[in-house]
Scaffold this motif. Structure first.
Motif, PDB file in Angstrom:
ATOM      1  N   ALA A  51      44.728  47.091  46.393  1.00  0.00           N
ATOM      2  CA  ALA A  51      46.029  46.656  46.891  1.00  0.00           C
ATOM      3  C   ALA A  51      47.124  47.647  46.501  1.00  0.00           C
ATOM      4  CB  ALA A  51      46.361  45.275  46.342  1.00  0.00           C
ATOM      5  N   GLU A  52      48.082  47.811  47.383  1.00  0.00           N
ATOM      6  CA  GLU A  52      49.208  48.708  47.153  1.00  0.00           C
ATOM      7  C   GLU A  52      50.319  47.938  46.442  1.00  0.00           C
ATOM      8  OE1 GLU A  52      49.545  51.998  47.976  1.00  0.00           O
ATOM      9  OE2 GLU A  52      47.451  52.037  48.586  1.00  0.00           O
ATOM     10  N   VAL A  53      50.129  47.644  45.171  1.00  0.00           N
ATOM     11  CA  VAL A  53      51.143  46.968  44.361  1.00  0.00           C
ATOM     12  C   VAL A  53      51.578  47.905  43.247  1.00  0.00           C
ATOM     13  CG1 VAL A  53      50.369  44.617  44.847  1.00  0.00           C
ATOM     14  CG2 VAL A  53      49.359  45.862  42.964  1.00  0.00           C
TER      15      VAL A  53
ATOM     16  N   ALA B 164      32.826  58.480  39.823  1.00  0.00           N
ATOM     17  CA  ALA B 164      33.604  57.252  39.746  1.00  0.00           C
ATOM     18  C   ALA B 164      32.678  56.048  39.868  1.00  0.00           C
ATOM     19  CB  ALA B 164      34.656  57.225  40.845  1.00  0.00           C
ATOM     20  N   ALA B 165      32.460  55.351  38.757  1.00  0.00           N
ATOM     21  CA  ALA B 165      31.612  54.170  38.785  1.00  0.00           C
ATOM     22  C   ALA B 165      32.342  53.001  39.448  1.00  0.00           C
ATOM     23  CB  ALA B 165      31.192  53.788  37.370  1.00  0.00           C
ATOM     24  N   HIS B 166      33.650  52.894  39.201  1.00  0.00           N
ATOM     25  CA  HIS B 166      34.485  51.840  39.785  1.00  0.00           C
ATOM     26  C   HIS B 166      35.705  52.508  40.413  1.00  0.00           C
ATOM     27  CE1 HIS B 166      31.981  48.911  37.808  1.00  0.00           C
ATOM     28  NE2 HIS B 166      32.144  49.551  36.676  1.00  0.00           N
ATOM     29  N   PRO B 167      35.638  52.842  41.685  1.00  0.00           N
ATOM     30  CA  PRO B 167      36.724  53.604  42.307  1.00  0.00           C
ATOM     31  C   PRO B 167      37.903  52.744  42.746  1.00  0.00           C
ATOM     32  CG  PRO B 167      34.994  53.243  43.887  1.00  0.00           C
ATOM     33  CD  PRO B 167      34.519  52.645  42.581  1.00  0.00           C
ATOM     34  N   PHE B 168      38.126  51.601  42.106  1.00  0.00           N
ATOM     35  CA  PHE B 168      39.192  50.705  42.530  1.00  0.00           C
ATOM     36  C   PHE B 168      40.530  51.156  41.937  1.00  0.00           C
ATOM     37  CE2 PHE B 168      35.409  47.911  41.821  1.00  0.00           C
ATOM     38  CZ  PHE B 168      34.970  47.984  43.130  1.00  0.00           C
ATOM     39  N   ARG B 169      41.590  50.791  42.611  1.00  0.00           N
ATOM     40  CA  ARG B 169      42.921  51.147  42.150  1.00  0.00           C
ATOM     41  C   ARG B 169      43.350  50.249  40.989  1.00  0.00           C
ATOM     42  NH1 ARG B 169      48.327  50.149  43.270  1.00  0.00           N
ATOM     43  NH2 ARG B 169      49.578  52.030  43.230  1.00  0.00           N
ATOM     44  N   LEU B 170      43.128  48.951  41.110  1.00  0.00           N
ATOM     45  CA  LEU B 170      43.492  48.013  40.046  1.00  0.00           C
ATOM     46  C   LEU B 170      42.385  47.946  39.006  1.00  0.00           C
ATOM     47  CD1 LEU B 170      44.989  45.049  42.073  1.00  0.00           C
ATOM     48  CD2 LEU B 170      46.214  46.740  40.732  1.00  0.00           C
TER      49      LEU B 170
ATOM     50  N   GLN C  81      56.033  22.860  31.509  1.00  0.00           N
ATOM     51  CA  GLN C  81      55.525  24.171  31.920  1.00  0.00           C
ATOM     52  C   GLN C  81      54.261  23.963  32.739  1.00  0.00           C
ATOM     53  OE1 GLN C  81      56.635  27.454  30.922  1.00  0.00           O
ATOM     54  NE2 GLN C  81      55.164  28.108  32.455  1.00  0.00           N
ATOM     55  N   PRO C  82      54.289  24.251  34.044  1.00  0.00           N
ATOM     56  CA  PRO C  82      53.055  24.121  34.825  1.00  0.00           C
ATOM     57  C   PRO C  82      52.035  25.187  34.415  1.00  0.00           C
ATOM     58  CG  PRO C  82      54.917  24.676  36.242  1.00  0.00           C
ATOM     59  CD  PRO C  82      55.419  24.617  34.848  1.00  0.00           C
ATOM     60  N   PRO C  83      50.767  24.936  34.663  1.00  0.00           N
ATOM     61  CA  PRO C  83      49.743  25.938  34.314  1.00  0.00           C
ATOM     62  C   PRO C  83      49.900  27.195  35.171  1.00  0.00           C
ATOM     63  CG  PRO C  83      48.761  24.168  35.572  1.00  0.00           C
ATOM     64  CD  PRO C  83      50.171  23.755  35.278  1.00  0.00           C
ATOM     65  N   PRO C  84      49.409  28.327  34.672  1.00  0.00           N
ATOM     66  CA  PRO C  84      49.521  29.564  35.451  1.00  0.00           C
ATOM     67  C   PRO C  84      48.731  29.491  36.752  1.00  0.00           C
ATOM     68  CG  PRO C  84      48.567  29.983  33.283  1.00  0.00           C
ATOM     69  CD  PRO C  84      48.791  28.530  33.378  1.00  0.00           C
ATOM     70  N   LYS C  85      49.194  30.247  37.727  1.00  0.00           N
ATOM     71  CA  LYS C  85      48.561  30.270  39.042  1.00  0.00           C
ATOM     72  C   LYS C  85      47.593  31.452  39.105  1.00  0.00           C
ATOM     73  CE  LYS C  85      51.173  29.418  42.560  1.00  0.00           C
ATOM     74  NZ  LYS C  85      52.162  29.557  43.633  1.00  0.00           N
ATOM     75  N   LEU C  86      46.379  31.192  39.565  1.00  0.00           N
ATOM     76  CA  LEU C  86      45.375  32.241  39.783  1.00  0.00           C
ATOM     77  C   LEU C  86      45.279  32.521  41.279  1.00  0.00           C
ATOM     78  CD1 LEU C  86      42.383  31.225  37.507  1.00  0.00           C
ATOM     79  CD2 LEU C  86      43.848  33.190  37.246  1.00  0.00           C
ATOM     80  N   PHE C  87      45.259  33.788  41.641  1.00  0.00           N
ATOM     81  CA  PHE C  87      45.041  34.162  43.026  1.00  0.00           C
ATOM     82  C   PHE C  87      44.287  35.482  43.073  1.00  0.00           C
ATOM     83  CE2 PHE C  87      49.145  35.725  41.783  1.00  0.00           C
ATOM     84  CZ  PHE C  87      49.230  36.998  42.320  1.00  0.00           C
ATOM     85  N   ARG C  88      43.794  35.820  44.242  1.00  0.00           N
ATOM     86  CA  ARG C  88      42.977  37.024  44.413  1.00  0.00           C
ATOM     87  C   ARG C  88      43.651  37.974  45.394  1.00  0.00           C
ATOM     88  NH1 ARG C  88      40.173  32.913  42.972  1.00  0.00           N
ATOM     89  NH2 ARG C  88      38.225  33.065  41.838  1.00  0.00           N
TER      90      ARG C  88
ATOM     91  N   ASN D 201      36.297  43.167  40.768  1.00  0.00           N
ATOM     92  CA  ASN D 201      34.962  43.520  41.246  1.00  0.00           C
ATOM     93  C   ASN D 201      35.101  44.175  42.608  1.00  0.00           C
ATOM     94  OD1 ASN D 201      35.339  41.394  43.007  1.00  0.00           O
ATOM     95  ND2 ASN D 201      33.907  40.039  42.004  1.00  0.00           N
ATOM     96  N   ASP D 202      34.012  44.363  43.321  1.00  0.00           N
ATOM     97  CA  ASP D 202      34.076  45.141  44.556  1.00  0.00           C
ATOM     98  C   ASP D 202      34.802  44.436  45.693  1.00  0.00           C
ATOM     99  OD1 ASP D 202      32.095  43.274  44.709  1.00  0.00           O
ATOM    100  OD2 ASP D 202      30.720  44.521  45.849  1.00  0.00           O
ATOM    101  N   CYS D 203      34.989  43.121  45.634  1.00  0.00           N
ATOM    102  CA  CYS D 203      35.634  42.438  46.756  1.00  0.00           C
ATOM    103  C   CYS D 203      37.009  41.865  46.420  1.00  0.00           C
ATOM    104  CB  CYS D 203      34.736  41.338  47.302  1.00  0.00           C
ATOM    105  SG  CYS D 203      34.389  40.043  46.124  1.00  0.00           S
ATOM    106  N   ALA D 204      37.340  41.663  45.150  1.00  0.00           N
ATOM    107  CA  ALA D 204      38.636  41.061  44.825  1.00  0.00           C
ATOM    108  C   ALA D 204      39.045  41.369  43.392  1.00  0.00           C
ATOM    109  CB  ALA D 204      38.580  39.549  45.021  1.00  0.00           C
ATOM    110  N   ALA D 205      40.357  41.312  43.177  1.00  0.00           N
ATOM    111  CA  ALA D 205      40.922  41.390  41.833  1.00  0.00           C
ATOM    112  C   ALA D 205      41.575  40.043  41.555  1.00  0.00           C
ATOM    113  CB  ALA D 205      41.947  42.509  41.742  1.00  0.00           C
TER     114      ALA D 205
END
Length: 99
Positions: free
Chosen positions: A91-93, A28-34, A79-86, A53-57
């Motif tokens: 994460a269990e989504v 597994a090169a990238h063992p992330f769930r997302l 229409q407001p601009p889209p919201k970006l968050f990390r 990446n390794d610390c955030a999506a």
């Protein structure tokens, strides 16, 4: 010298040609769930994962259209601009577009 992974399914396992006992072959090169491109359900709204990446999506969420009237009773929509968050890459989504 780089060795090729064993044939078959890509999962963590034991390399069959190792000469020392106890070495674990990790594929597994990238063992992330997302993963980038995933559509998730967050706060009862659809969101898309932009990059991981390794610390955030990084996730993007569209904002609802705003309707209001000006002081002169003229209706306005924008229409407001889209919201970006990390979020955490593990994460269990609920992921909606992956089977």
């Amino acid at each position: 010298m780089k060795r090729k992974p064993p044939p078959g399914k890509k999962r963590n396992g034991h390399y069959p040609h190792q000469w020392e006992f106890g070495i674990i072959w990790q594929l597994a090169a990238h063992p992330f769930r997302l993963r980038a491109g995933d559509v998730i359900l967050f706060d009862n709204r659809l969101c898309r994962v932009i990059r991981v990446n390794d610390c955030a999506a990084v996730v993007i969420m569209n904002q609802p259209v705003r309707d209001f009237k000006t002081r002169f009773d003229k209706p306005v929509r924008f229409q407001p601009p889209p919201k970006l968050f990390r979020v955490s890459p593990n994460a269990e989504v609920e992921i909606l577009n992956r089977k």
